[in-house]
Write an enzyme that holds these catalytic residues in place. Structure first.
Site, mmCIF file in Angstrom:
data_model
loop_
_atom_site.group_PDB
_atom_site.id
_atom_site.type_symbol
_atom_site.label_atom_id
_atom_site.label_comp_id
_atom_site.label_asym_id
_atom_site.label_seq_id
_atom_site.Cartn_x
_atom_site.Cartn_y
_atom_site.Cartn_z
ATOM 1 N N LYS A 1 47.283 18.979 -1.789
ATOM 2 C CA LYS A 1 47.739 19.819 -2.903
ATOM 3 C C LYS A 1 49.257 20.005 -2.930
ATOM 4 O O LYS A 1 49.837 20.148 -3.996
ATOM 5 C CB LYS A 1 47.062 21.193 -2.855
ATOM 6 N N GLU B 1 47.167 30.663 -10.670
ATOM 7 C CA GLU B 1 45.979 31.387 -10.247
ATOM 8 C C GLU B 1 45.434 30.663 -9.021
ATOM 9 O O GLU B 1 45.793 29.510 -8.763
ATOM 10 C CB GLU B 1 44.910 31.406 -11.343
ATOM 11 N N SER C 1 41.365 14.397 2.133
ATOM 12 C CA SER C 1 42.263 15.240 1.333
ATOM 13 C C SER C 1 42.808 16.450 2.080
ATOM 14 O O SER C 1 43.879 16.940 1.735
ATOM 15 C CB SER C 1 41.555 15.689 0.061
HETATM 16 C C1 LIG Z 1 41.433 21.719 -3.640
HETATM 17 C C2 LIG Z 1 40.931 20.669 -2.747
HETATM 18 C C3 LIG Z 1 40.131 19.605 -3.225
HETATM 19 C C4 LIG Z 1 39.656 19.524 -4.641
HETATM 20 O O1 LIG Z 1 40.648 19.326 -5.589
HETATM 21 P P1 LIG Z 1 40.844 17.949 -6.346
HETATM 22 O O2 LIG Z 1 41.760 18.305 -7.454
HETATM 23 O O3 LIG Z 1 39.504 17.477 -6.830
HETATM 24 O O4 LIG Z 1 41.431 17.000 -5.389
HETATM 25 C C5 LIG Z 1 39.756 18.618 -2.339
HETATM 26 N N1 LIG Z 1 40.108 18.654 -1.042
HETATM 27 C C6 LIG Z 1 40.859 19.654 -0.542
HETATM 28 C C7 LIG Z 1 41.217 19.640 0.901
HETATM 29 C C8 LIG Z 1 41.295 20.691 -1.375
HETATM 30 O O5 LIG Z 1 42.039 21.692 -0.868
#
Ligand SMILES: *Cc1c(COP(=O)(O)O)cnc(C)c1O
Length: 404
Positions: free
Chosen positions: A93, A115, A381
């Site tokens: 993010k 938000e 992610s």
């Molecule tokens: C917020 C988040 C997601 C989901 O958000 P996307 O916009 O679909 O990528 C996925 N993995 C992590 C670690 C997150 O913090």
């Protein structure tokens, strides 16, 4: 690929029939101003070189690509991870938050507004705002403030102003409304920053462009490591920002299969999952057209996923378009599979993944079992430190993983 990114989205923010700017006229004017400023500023030498410096020296990019040797040996096919869990603050993010807040700074804004639901976007925003020295207001439903206490503390320590929202259900939807209201009270000197590739144009484009670095790095790294491209690439899909970032690197490689992994939660019935693309229909929510999970009267359907970052009733419009084009296949992993994958990666590789990312790992495990000569690259992610209390309380500390 250059033509793809030139053509999508078009000037009105459409990816085929999806996307657009379905907002009141006063907000439309502000969205157009942001789009115009983005096109101008993001191409400037100063912006590009500052972003490059930030990625390298503050975020720690490029993040590595890692070969899961233990898991791969056990399963057959080869699994690789793009380590966004090692990006500063522990998830992908920050890639778009640094870009969005930097854009606000270049536009001369005096404050950023956002938000947050589970708090992950809020923490990334607070981090970026601290870096750029801009005040940051984070709107958060009172229910979420109570539930996500550690993230509230993180935001406050980073200097953000967390504003509890007491309207309605006191969760994400009310927080979105409150953040938009605050932004519209002073659009000249404030900037609204969204948390994924969703919302009205130009946000799906801006967030995608800032996440593209993940796919560009990963493609080059994978080639360098193996001398070839992966057979498949996969990522979890909530709003879709981490997935689109990785996919962008491979859209022009038709031999690479792309898989978006949606949360199947507890099952296929309405309310049990948050798989917008698998079970949803095109519809307008939060200012854009995409696949959505809506009740017959058009209200958002209740959704569930063990991963709070994935439980959203819609999905970024570019994903809807890539699905209709047949370029990306959208599949699912349920809560149980995600938790099993969470333990598998922890036990076999020494990497604790976020529960969101565990959905993508679950699909990669399935793929590797089915394709003993294949390779799959997963967007990891985020890291799972934030999830350990929840997992331990609901699933223990790993007996199922050893059974698998
Ligand atoms: C917020 C988040 C997601 C989901 O958000 P996307 O916009 O679909 O990528 C996925 N993995 C992590 C670690 C997150 O913090």
């Amino acid at each position: 690929m250059s033509t793809y990114f030139k053509n999508y989205p078009n000037n009105e923010g459409f990816f085929g029939p999806y996307g657009g700017m379905y907002v009141p006229d006063n907000l439309k004017i502000e969205m157009r101003k942001i789009a115009e400023a983005y096109h101008r500023i993001s191409k400037s030498h100063d912006f590009i070189s500052e972003l490059r410096q930030i990625r390298k020296h503050f975020q720690g990019r490029p993040t590595p690509v890692y070969y899961c040797h233990n898991l791969s040996e056990k399963l057959g096919g080869r699994i690789y991870l793009k380590r966004e869990d090692l990006n500063h603050s522990g998830a992908h993010k920050l890639n778009h938050c640094m870009g969005e807040v930097m854009l606000a700074k270049y536009m001369g804004k005096k404050k950023v507004i956002a938000e947050t639901g589970a708090g992950q976007h809020g923490v990334a925003m607070a981090t970026a705002a601290a870096y750029f020295g801009l005040p940051c207001d984070i709107y958060m439903g009172e229910v979420d403030v109570a539930k996500q206490h550690p993230n509230v503390l993180r935001m406050q320590i980073l200097g953000a102003n967390v504003i509890p929202v007491s309207a309605g259900q006191k969760t994400l939807k009310e927080a979105v409304d409150a953040a938009f209201e605050a932004y519209l009270r002073d659009p000249e000197s404030t900037m609204y920053c969204i948390g994924s590739v969703v919302g009205p144009h130009p946000f799906p484009m801006i967030v995608r462009d800032f996440q593209k670095v993940v796919g560009e790095e990963a493609r080059a790294q994978f080639l360098d490591m193996t001398g070839e491209l992966p057979d498949a690439v996969c990522a979890c899909v909530g709003g879709g920002s981490n997935a689109i970032g990785l996919f962008c690197g491979f859209l022009d490689d038709p031999e690479v299969s792309l898989y978006g992994v949606e949360p199947l939660g507890r099952g296929k019935q309405p309310g049990e999952h948050a798989a917008s693309m698998t079970f949803g229909k095109p519809g307008i929510l939060h200012g854009f057209n995409s696949y959505t999970l809506q009740n017959a009267d058009g209200s958002p359907m209740p959704v569930h996923s063990v991963a709070s970052g994935l439980d959203y009733q819609s999905v970024g419009p570019e994903h809807a378009w890539l699905r209709d084009q047949g370029r990306v296949a959208y599949v699912t992993a349920d809560d149980r599979e995600a938790i099993d994958a969470f333990f598998a990666l922890s036990r076999h590789e020494g990497i604790i993944p976020a529960i969101e990312s565990s959905h993508a790992v679950a699909y990669a495990i399935r793929y590797a079992q089915k394709h003993p000569h294949g390779s799959i690259l997963v967007n990891l992610s985020g890291r799972g430190d934030k999830d350990i209390d929840y997992v331990a309380e609901h699933f223990g500390t790993g007996s199922t993983a050893s059974a698998r």
